[in-house]
Write an enzyme that holds these catalytic residues in place. Structure first.
Site, short mmCIF file in Angstrom:
data_model
loop_
_atom_site.label_atom_id
_atom_site.label_comp_id
_atom_site.label_asym_id
_atom_site.label_seq_id
_atom_site.Cartn_x
_atom_site.Cartn_y
_atom_site.Cartn_z
CE LYS A 58 40.96 33.02 41.96
NZ LYS A 58 41.17 31.91 42.54
N GLY A 122 62.79 16.04 39.49
CA GLY A 122 63.64 16.06 40.69
C GLY A 122 63.29 14.75 41.27
N GLY A 190 30.54 19.28 43.15
CA GLY A 190 31.58 19.32 44.25
C GLY A 190 31.50 20.89 44.46
N GLY A 192 33.06 23.21 46.79
CA GLY A 192 34.13 23.40 47.58
C GLY A 192 34.35 25.12 46.51
CB VAL A 193 37.82 27.10 47.32
CG1 VAL A 193 38.19 28.52 46.72
CG2 VAL A 193 37.16 27.19 48.54
CB SER A 279 35.52 20.56 41.98
OG SER A 279 36.39 21.62 42.58
NE ARG A 282 45.11 20.79 43.87
CZ ARG A 282 44.99 20.44 43.14
NH1 ARG A 282 44.13 20.43 42.05
NH2 ARG A 282 46.37 20.45 42.50
CG HIS A 454 32.89 58.90 53.93
ND1 HIS A 454 31.73 57.81 54.73
CD2 HIS A 454 32.81 59.82 53.56
CE1 HIS A 454 30.86 58.60 54.00
NE2 HIS A 454 31.07 59.57 53.34
C1 LIG Z 1 41.51 26.10 40.01
C2 LIG Z 1 42.63 26.88 41.29
C3 LIG Z 1 42.64 27.79 41.70
C4 LIG Z 1 42.81 28.47 43.02
N1 LIG Z 1 42.92 29.26 43.69
C5 LIG Z 1 43.95 29.86 44.51
C6 LIG Z 1 43.68 30.67 45.50
O1 LIG Z 1 42.43 32.08 44.94
N2 LIG Z 1 44.35 31.08 46.49
C7 LIG Z 1 45.01 30.43 46.89
O2 LIG Z 1 45.68 30.36 48.47
N3 LIG Z 1 45.55 28.95 46.18
C8 LIG Z 1 44.26 28.52 44.94
N4 LIG Z 1 44.84 27.11 44.96
C9 LIG Z 1 45.67 26.55 45.04
C10 LIG Z 1 47.25 26.66 44.78
O3 LIG Z 1 47.62 26.79 43.49
C11 LIG Z 1 47.70 25.43 46.06
O4 LIG Z 1 47.10 25.87 47.26
C12 LIG Z 1 49.28 25.86 45.46
O5 LIG Z 1 48.78 26.37 43.88
C13 LIG Z 1 50.13 25.01 46.59
O6 LIG Z 1 51.87 25.33 45.91
P1 LIG Z 1 52.86 24.38 46.20
O7 LIG Z 1 53.65 24.80 45.89
O8 LIG Z 1 52.59 23.60 47.24
O9 LIG Z 1 52.29 23.35 44.64
P2 LIG Z 1 52.14 23.24 43.40
O10 LIG Z 1 51.86 24.39 43.14
O11 LIG Z 1 51.35 22.36 43.21
O12 LIG Z 1 53.52 23.46 42.73
C14 LIG Z 1 54.53 21.96 42.65
C15 LIG Z 1 55.12 22.10 41.55
O13 LIG Z 1 56.33 21.17 41.70
C16 LIG Z 1 56.43 20.44 40.34
N5 LIG Z 1 56.73 19.09 40.67
C17 LIG Z 1 55.63 18.21 41.05
N6 LIG Z 1 56.35 16.90 41.33
C18 LIG Z 1 58.06 16.71 41.39
C19 LIG Z 1 58.76 16.58 40.75
N7 LIG Z 1 59.60 15.53 41.14
N8 LIG Z 1 60.45 17.15 40.45
C20 LIG Z 1 60.03 18.06 40.21
N9 LIG Z 1 59.64 18.82 39.96
C21 LIG Z 1 57.76 18.51 40.63
C22 LIG Z 1 54.34 20.60 39.67
O14 LIG Z 1 54.99 20.00 38.06
C23 LIG Z 1 54.31 22.01 40.52
O15 LIG Z 1 55.19 22.54 39.52
C24 LIG Z 1 43.58 27.08 43.76
C25 LIG Z 1 44.19 26.04 43.43
C26 LIG Z 1 43.05 25.79 41.95
C27 LIG Z 1 43.43 24.16 41.40
#
Ligand SMILES: Cc1cc2nc3c(=O)[nH]c(=O)nc-3n(C[C@H](O)[C@H](O)[C@H](O)COP(=O)(O)OP(=O)(O)OC[C@H]3O[C@@H](n4cnc5c(N)ncnc54)[C@H](O)[C@@H]3O)c2cc1C
Length: 475
Positions: A58, A122, A190, A192-193, A279, A282, A454
């Site tokens: 963003k 972890g 790809g 997608g978004v 892209s 995931r 408005h």
């Molecule tokens: C380019 C891009 C743009 C996006 N834009 C949007 C948007 O505008 N709006 C939206 O809603 N979504 C957006 N998304 C999707 C969004 O980023 C994800 O849906 C969101 O980050 C998921 O959150 P999460 O907490 O599940 O995982 P993540 O954000 O992936 O966080 C997981 C964390 O866990 C850590 N981790 C993994 N395994 C371990 C372990 N074993 N021990 C310790 N740490 C670990 C990782 O390093 C990471 O820091 C976008 C994604 C991308 C790639």
């Protein structure tokens, strides 16, 4: 002896850090483990969203939109700028600063809420009498025990078979957010978004962008009428999209990247570009969790199996966000994180999947909530629809941004809102009204009868609701 916590969260993205904060607010002694490193090797909590996803994309979308406005639209407002120059290094470092503000903000929130933060990976060691032992491998190695464990390890970009990401020529979202010089020709596999947002950034900065999409339809998950309108707008901007392709091979050399593929008609084709963003979806991050040690069940795609309440097959082990089923969206991850913390506290945390908003931050923006017209047709549901174009909205005209429309879908009998779809300026903000309305099971008439300021873009929402009853006032 390992330190005991009530709740241990593995992963500090939007699912994990929000779950940890909510658990701490509810009085639980909480730890959050996250392994993401900043450029200096220090902690960078916030996950994909903060580091290489929502936030940096963003930031660049905003900067590149300013650039495009200065180059192409300021003159319409009577503003002449001299020679327009791009300082890409500055733009990228501003984006990095925005990311850091967010990383620091999360560390501050952990302190404020007394969440113990552990920087490292972890992994499960074993079930104990008091919960689960988790090893944290960071600068040092230690073990902690959680009575409850919430896994929120997120997802990583899927690579094309035979074309691993090198982040130089073949880029994931990570590399796509830090290309050091605007490529002349940029390929995107790809549509997608993520692909469309990244393509928009680099097109606005001057790249010639070609998108190859395997599916036969553009933005298949979006309401067809809205997707068509968006496709028209993107094509006008110069984005080339080829649908129904099958990629055969990706080759890289000193000159760049060549993609051989067959078109929808089966012709063999070649796309030659300077860089390629891939892209195509995931994959859940479950490698490295050592899930086998405790028997945590994964599905065939490697995602953690959960029920509607985010419970895994193990007692007191929960999983939220991208690592489980459902849309890969930051706000979905957050909602699940909050709901799980509340369930652990014996409350009735709930996530309504039908009112999760979707947004694509292109220009025009695309946003929607609820059912599309094609879904309603497929389900045989009787519905009414109403649309209102931004062309007929005073604020949109004043903005100089009249592309797109608001579309309402409501039950034919009860008038309950079933879906709202927007393509146009600030769709990302406008959609909130529809989400609230749907959460409260409002009818289209409810929105039509509410006073909207408005001149505002939200008047287009009211007018689209009026259109359901065929009584727009301004069109
Ligand atoms: C380019 C891009 C743009 C996006 N834009 C949007 C948007 O505008 N709006 C939206 O809603 N979504 C957006 N998304 C999707 C969004 O980023 C994800 O849906 C969101 O980050 C998921 O959150 P999460 O907490 O599940 O995982 P993540 O954000 O992936 O966080 C997981 C964390 O866990 C850590 N981790 C993994 N395994 C371990 C372990 N074993 N021990 C310790 N740490 C670990 C990782 O390093 C990471 O820091 C976008 C994604 C991308 C790639």
């Amino acid at each position: 002896m390992s330190k005991q916590f009530d709740v241990v969260v593995i992963g500090g993205g939007p699912g994990g850090y929000i779950a940890a904060i909510r658990a701490a607010q509810l009085g639980f002694n909480t730890a959050c483990i996250d392994e993401w490193k900043n450029g200096k090797g220090g902690p960078a909590p916030g996950g994909t969203c903060t580091n290489v996803g929502c936030i940096p994309s963003k930031a660049l979308l905003q900067s590149s939109e300013h650039f495009e406005h200065a180059g192409h639209h300021f003159a319409d407002h009577g503003i002449q700028v001299g020679k327009l120059e791009l300082d890409l290094a500055k733009m990228l470092s501003r984006k990095d600063a925005v990311v850091k503000q967010n990383n620091d903000g999360i560390l501050y929130l952990f302190k404020k809420n007394k969440v113990a933060f552990f920087h490292g990976r972890g992994s499960f060691v074993k079930a104990t009498e008091t919960g689960y032992e988790i090893k944290v491998a960071g600068a040092t190695e230690e073990s902690i025990v959680g009575k409850h464990v919430i896994v929120a390890t997120g997802s990583s970009p899927r690579a094309l078979p035979g074309a691993p990401f090198d982040e130089e020529l073949v880029l994931s979202n990570d590399g796509a957010l830090r290309i050091p010089a605007v490529p002349k020709r940029l390929g995107l596999i790809g549509s997608g978004v993520i692909g469309l947002e990244m393509g928009s950034v680099w097109r606005r900065l001057g790249a010639e962008v070609t998108v190859l999409e395997a599916l036969p339809t553009f933005l298949g998950a979006v309401d067809e009428q809205i997707a068509k309108e968006a496709h028209k707008a993107f094509t006008k901007q110069g984005l080339k999209v080829e649908l129904g392709v099958t990629v055969a091979e990706v080759k890289t050399d000193k000159k760049g990247v060549s993609v051989s593929y067959s078109s929808a008609k089966g012709e063999a084709k070649l796309l030659e570009v300077d860089r390629l963003i891939v892209s195509i979806g995931r994959v859940a991050n479950t490698t490295g969790l050592n899930h086998e040690a405790v028997g945590l069940k994964l599905d065939e795609r490697g995602a953690i199996v959960v029920d509607d309440d985010c419970k895994t097959n193990l007692p007191n082990v929960w999983a939220v966000g991208d690592v489980v089923r459902g849309p890969m969206l930051a706000h979905k991850a957050e909602e699940e994180g909050v709901a799980v913390a509340e369930r652990i506290a014996g409350q009735h945390g709930h996530v309504n999947f039908n009112t999760i908003p979707w947004v694509i931050y292109t220009s025009p923006e695309i946003a929607w909530v609820g059912q599309t017209e094609q879904q309603l047709k497929a389900a045989g549901r009787a519905y009414k629809s109403g649309t209102f174009p931004f062309m007929a909205n005073g604020r949109a005209r004043a903005l100089g941004d009249t592309t797109g429309m608001v579309k309402f879908l409501a039950d034919a009998k009860t008038d309950e809102i079933l879906g709202v779809h927007i393509v146009g300026p600030f769709a990302s903000e406008l959609i909130s009204e529809a989400v609230v309305a749907m959460e409260f099971k409002a009818s289209a008439e409810d929105i039509a009868r509410i006073c909207h300021a408005h001149p505002s873009l939200s008047e287009a929402t009211k007018e689209a609701a009026l259109a359901v009853d065929k009584r727009t006032l301004n069109f």
